[in-house]
Design a protein around this motif. Structure first.
Motif, PDB file in Angstrom:
ATOM      1  N   UNK A  77       6.397   1.349  -0.221  1.00 61.97           N
ATOM      2  CA  UNK A  77       5.069   0.722  -1.321  1.00 61.97           C
ATOM      3  C   UNK A  77       5.341   1.061  -2.767  1.00 61.97           C
ATOM      4  N   UNK A  78       5.348   0.237  -3.621  1.00 63.09           N
ATOM      5  CA  UNK A  78       5.417   0.687  -5.077  1.00 63.09           C
ATOM      6  C   UNK A  78       4.343   0.346  -5.844  1.00 63.09           C
ATOM      7  N   UNK A  79       3.820   1.451  -6.221  1.00 60.48           N
ATOM      8  CA  UNK A  79       2.410   1.542  -7.015  1.00 60.48           C
ATOM      9  C   UNK A  79       2.264   2.175  -8.355  1.00 60.48           C
ATOM     10  N   UNK A  80       1.284   1.874  -9.117  1.00 55.58           N
ATOM     11  CA  UNK A  80       1.389   2.671 -10.358  1.00 55.58           C
ATOM     12  C   UNK A  80       0.067   3.457 -10.680  1.00 55.58           C
ATOM     13  N   UNK A  81      -1.152   2.966 -10.029  1.00 51.23           N
ATOM     14  CA  UNK A  81      -2.449   3.372 -10.599  1.00 51.23           C
ATOM     15  C   UNK A  81      -3.025   4.446  -9.355  1.00 51.23           C
ATOM     16  N   UNK A  82      -4.075   5.141  -9.310  1.00 50.16           N
ATOM     17  CA  UNK A  82      -4.666   6.053  -8.402  1.00 50.16           C
ATOM     18  C   UNK A  82      -5.150   5.416  -7.038  1.00 50.16           C
ATOM     19  N   UNK A  83      -5.932   4.389  -7.383  1.00 49.68           N
ATOM     20  CA  UNK A  83      -6.513   3.572  -6.477  1.00 49.68           C
ATOM     21  C   UNK A  83      -5.299   2.919  -5.444  1.00 49.68           C
ATOM     22  N   UNK A 136       6.502   4.784  -3.587  1.00 50.51           N
ATOM     23  CA  UNK A 136       7.174   5.272  -4.905  1.00 50.51           C
ATOM     24  C   UNK A 136       6.203   4.931  -5.898  1.00 50.51           C
ATOM     25  N   UNK A 137       5.997   6.074  -6.705  1.00 51.36           N
ATOM     26  CA  UNK A 137       5.142   5.712  -7.713  1.00 51.36           C
ATOM     27  C   UNK A 137       5.695   5.327  -8.998  1.00 51.36           C
ATOM     28  N   UNK A 138       5.258   4.554  -9.840  1.00 51.40           N
ATOM     29  CA  UNK A 138       5.839   4.358 -11.106  1.00 51.40           C
ATOM     30  C   UNK A 138       4.422   4.547 -12.055  1.00 51.40           C
ATOM     31  N   UNK A 139       4.224   5.755 -12.470  1.00 53.07           N
ATOM     32  CA  UNK A 139       2.872   6.058 -13.124  1.00 53.07           C
ATOM     33  C   UNK A 139       2.672   4.948 -14.393  1.00 53.07           C
ATOM     34  N   UNK A 140       1.487   4.427 -14.365  1.00 44.50           N
ATOM     35  CA  UNK A 140       0.974   3.339 -15.467  1.00 44.50           C
ATOM     36  C   UNK A 140       0.748   4.347 -16.682  1.00 44.50           C
ATOM     37  N   UNK A 141       1.476   3.997 -17.895  1.00 43.84           N
ATOM     38  CA  UNK A 141       1.595   4.699 -18.783  1.00 43.84           C
ATOM     39  C   UNK A 141       0.238   4.384 -19.615  1.00 43.84           C
ATOM     40  N   UNK A 142      -0.460   3.365 -19.609  1.00 44.60           N
ATOM     41  CA  UNK A 142      -1.925   3.273 -20.134  1.00 44.60           C
ATOM     42  C   UNK A 142      -2.959   4.087 -19.498  1.00 44.60           C
ATOM     43  N   UNK A 143      -2.616   3.811 -18.153  1.00 46.37           N
ATOM     44  CA  UNK A 143      -3.837   4.450 -17.165  1.00 46.37           C
ATOM     45  C   UNK A 143      -3.339   5.467 -16.349  1.00 46.37           C
TER      46      UNK A 143
END
Length: 211
Positions: free
Chosen positions: A161-167, A180-187
């Motif tokens: 799974x590819x995700x960016x936010x905490x939830x 696989x995390x792609x951290x959101x730069x805005x949040x």
């Protein structure tokens, strides 16, 4: 690994800020008041969930059903010229789809998921696209990921799974998937949650080489 499931907002489309702008404007225009925790609280919520939040928690003077219509209509208008696809996102999905079945598991309503797939000509490569509007609970509940795996006919534990936010990260982890995390730069996601991801990527274009 037998399949790869992508989040949409913040992973493939740079839309988290747009959702935030639109919801803030609608709340302000209908007598509500934004709070400091509202943005993060709603990330991952399904349409019925965030619509109730705007009314019950932020005080917007519309019914949840109507406020959902107003927000989604404005988002669709913003997408009219094409959704804000993140650099490298379309190529990443195409590269991954050459090797694995792929799906989208998103908190966006179906109309916006379809707009993204049509704009990028990915409809034929993404056989499964599930909105949290179509399951019992939005993220951080795992429902949308579990439904996507079911429709792909793949065990959740065999999915990435590819995700960016905490939830979103919490939802994918709760589904038992390799995250696989792609951290959101805005949040940016909660560091404690991010630490539990199997892989942390700098950008979505890095994904095909990490699978």
């Amino acid at each position: 690994m037998d399949a790869v499931i992508f989040d949409l907002d913040g992973v493939l489309v740079d839309s988290e800020q747009t959702w935030d702008e639109v919801r803030r404007a609608v709340v302000a225009g209908h007598g509500g008041e934004w709070t400091g925790e509202a943005t993060r609280a709603m990330q991952g919520m399904s349409t019925p969930e965030w619509a109730r939040y705007l009314v019950e928690e932020l005080g917007a003077r519309l019914s949840p059903e109507r406020i959902a219509e107003v927000v989604i209509e404005e988002m669709a208008a913003r997408y009219a010229g094409g959704p804000p696809v993140l650099p490298g996102a379309e190529d990443a999905v195409r590269a991954v789809a050459e090797r694995f079945p792929v799906a989208i598991a998103s908190s966006s309503p179906p109309v916006l998921i379809k707009a993204f797939l049509a704009a990028t000509n990915l409809t034929g490569l993404v056989p499964v696209a599930v909105s949290s509007q179509e399951v019992a609970a939005g993220k951080p509940a795992p429902d949308v990921y579990l439904k996507a795996a079911e429709l792909l006919d793949v065990r959740p534990q065999a999915c990435a799974a590819v995700e960016d936010t905490t939830n979103g990260l919490r939802a994918a982890m709760a589904a038992g998937m390799t995250v696989y995390a792609v951290p959101n730069p805005h949040f940016p996601p909660d560091p404690a949650v991010l630490a539990n991801a199997a892989f942390v990527l700098g950008e979505i274009a890095d994904l095909p080489n990490k699978l």
